[in-house]
Write a protein that holds these residues in place. Structure first.
Motif, PDB file in Angstrom:
ATOM      1  N   LEU A  70      39.628  13.202  13.735  1.00 49.73           N
ATOM      2  CA  LEU A  70      39.344  14.711  13.501  1.00 49.73           C
ATOM      3  C   LEU A  70      39.647  15.191  12.140  1.00 49.73           C
ATOM      4  CD1 LEU A  70      40.696  16.322  16.900  1.00 49.73           C
ATOM      5  CD2 LEU A  70      38.377  15.977  16.258  1.00 49.73           C
ATOM      6  N   ALA A  71      40.205  14.382  11.396  1.00 48.51           N
ATOM      7  CA  ALA A  71      40.577  14.602   9.888  1.00 48.51           C
ATOM      8  C   ALA A  71      39.336  14.527   8.989  1.00 48.51           C
ATOM      9  CB  ALA A  71      41.773  13.969   9.474  1.00 48.51           C
ATOM     10  N   LEU A  72      38.344  13.817   9.575  1.00 47.26           N
ATOM     11  CA  LEU A  72      37.157  13.647   8.819  1.00 47.26           C
ATOM     12  C   LEU A  72      36.218  14.698   8.870  1.00 47.26           C
ATOM     13  CD1 LEU A  72      36.764   9.794  10.189  1.00 47.26           C
ATOM     14  CD2 LEU A  72      37.858  10.555   7.939  1.00 47.26           C
ATOM     15  N   GLY A  73      35.167  14.942   7.838  1.00 48.27           N
ATOM     16  CA  GLY A  73      33.962  15.508   7.922  1.00 48.27           C
ATOM     17  C   GLY A  73      34.601  17.127   7.387  1.00 48.27           C
ATOM     18  N   ASP A  74      33.500  17.829   7.410  1.00 44.04           N
ATOM     19  CA  ASP A  74      33.668  19.486   6.818  1.00 44.04           C
ATOM     20  C   ASP A  74      34.840  20.020   7.617  1.00 44.04           C
ATOM     21  OD1 ASP A  74      31.497  18.889   5.379  1.00 44.04           O
ATOM     22  OD2 ASP A  74      30.124  19.718   6.781  1.00 44.04           O
ATOM     23  N   ARG A  75      35.385  19.710   8.622  1.00 47.91           N
ATOM     24  CA  ARG A  75      36.256  20.842   9.208  1.00 47.91           C
ATOM     25  C   ARG A  75      37.549  19.925   9.373  1.00 47.91           C
ATOM     26  NH1 ARG A  75      32.866  22.926  13.946  1.00 47.91           N
ATOM     27  NH2 ARG A  75      34.421  21.511  15.023  1.00 47.91           N
ATOM     28  N   GLY A  76      37.511  18.694   8.623  1.00 48.53           N
ATOM     29  CA  GLY A  76      38.696  17.759   8.804  1.00 48.53           C
ATOM     30  C   GLY A  76      39.940  18.504   7.998  1.00 48.53           C
ATOM     31  N   TRP A  77      39.804  19.390   7.516  1.00 46.55           N
ATOM     32  CA  TRP A  77      40.976  20.232   7.015  1.00 46.55           C
ATOM     33  C   TRP A  77      41.846  20.876   7.919  1.00 46.55           C
ATOM     34  CZ3 TRP A  77      41.963  25.052   7.681  1.00 46.55           C
ATOM     35  CH2 TRP A  77      41.200  25.988   8.052  1.00 46.55           C
ATOM     36  N   THR A  78      41.226  21.232   9.275  1.00 44.91           N
ATOM     37  CA  THR A  78      42.031  21.910  10.174  1.00 44.91           C
ATOM     38  C   THR A  78      42.933  20.764  10.827  1.00 44.91           C
ATOM     39  OG1 THR A  78      40.208  21.340  11.813  1.00 44.91           O
ATOM     40  CG2 THR A  78      40.325  23.725  10.722  1.00 44.91           C
ATOM     41  N   GLN A  79      42.490  19.488  10.982  1.00 42.68           N
ATOM     42  CA  GLN A  79      43.292  18.311  11.604  1.00 42.68           C
ATOM     43  C   GLN A  79      44.561  17.738  10.708  1.00 42.68           C
ATOM     44  OE1 GLN A  79      43.997  17.418  14.535  1.00 42.68           O
ATOM     45  NE2 GLN A  79      45.333  16.112  14.290  1.00 42.68           N
TER      46      GLN A  79
ATOM     47  N   TYR B  52      44.968  19.794  18.495  1.00 43.54           N
ATOM     48  CA  TYR B  52      43.825  18.741  18.388  1.00 43.54           C
ATOM     49  C   TYR B  52      43.121  19.015  19.531  1.00 43.54           C
ATOM     50  CZ  TYR B  52      46.527  15.365  21.413  1.00 43.54           C
ATOM     51  OH  TYR B  52      46.968  14.513  22.275  1.00 43.54           O
ATOM     52  N   LEU B  53      43.537  19.402  20.591  1.00 45.32           N
ATOM     53  CA  LEU B  53      42.549  19.422  21.788  1.00 45.32           C
ATOM     54  C   LEU B  53      41.448  20.633  21.514  1.00 45.32           C
ATOM     55  CD1 LEU B  53      44.871  19.004  24.888  1.00 45.32           C
ATOM     56  CD2 LEU B  53      43.102  17.181  24.141  1.00 45.32           C
ATOM     57  N   ALA B  54      42.223  21.832  21.021  1.00 42.31           N
ATOM     58  CA  ALA B  54      41.212  22.643  20.600  1.00 42.31           C
ATOM     59  C   ALA B  54      40.196  22.223  19.470  1.00 42.31           C
ATOM     60  CB  ALA B  54      41.921  23.794  20.135  1.00 42.31           C
ATOM     61  N   GLU B  55      40.535  21.524  18.638  1.00 45.45           N
ATOM     62  CA  GLU B  55      39.709  21.091  17.690  1.00 45.45           C
ATOM     63  C   GLU B  55      38.485  20.215  18.177  1.00 45.45           C
ATOM     64  OE1 GLU B  55      37.828  20.896  14.001  1.00 45.45           O
ATOM     65  OE2 GLU B  55      39.116  22.173  14.638  1.00 45.45           O
TER      66      GLU B  55
END
Length: 99
Positions: A41-50, A21-24
Motif C-alpha cells: 500500500l506504500a506504493l503508488g500515488d497514495r503511498g504516502w498514507t501507508q 491499512y484496512l481503510a486504505e
C-alpha cells in the motif's frame, strides 16, 4: 499524566494501524489483502498514507517501549521493549529511505 499517555500509546497502536491499512486497502481498486502485503500500500500515488501509517505506528510503539523500559529495570521485559524499539526503528528507516 505522561506515564498514562505513554501506556495509552501501546494500547492504541495496534488497532489504529490495523484500521488505517484496512481503510486504505478498501479504497484501492486492485488491492486484495489475502494476496498483497500491507507494505504494498506504500506504493503508488497514495503511498504516502501507508508510509505515514508506518511512521505513526512506529512512533507510538517507540513511546510505549520507552515507558516499558523505564518501568522494568532489567530482565526480560526490558529486553523485549528494546527489541520492539529497534524493530520499529528499522521499519521507519526502511520506509523513510525507500529501501
Amino acid at each position: 499524566m505522561v506515564d498514562q499517555a505513554l501506556l495509552a500509546c501501546g494500547l492504541v497502536v495496534g488497532p489504529l494501524f490495523t484500521v488505517a491499512y484496512l481503510a486504505e486497502g478498501a479504497t484501492r481498486a486492485y488491492y486484495r489483502p489475502l494476496r498483497h502485503p500491507v507494505s504494498s500500500l506504500a506504493l503508488g500515488d497514495r503511498g504516502w498514507t501507508q508510509t505515514a501509517n508506518f511512521f505513526v505506528a512506529g512512533l507510538l510503539s517507540l513511546a510505549f517501549a520507552q515507558k516499558e523500559r523505564l518501568v522494568a529495570v532489567g530482565g526480560l521485559i526490558q529486553r523485549v521493549s528494546v527489541t520492539i524499539a529497534w524493530a520499529w526503528l528499522a521499519v521507519l528507516a526502511v520506509h523513510t529511505l525507500g529501501a
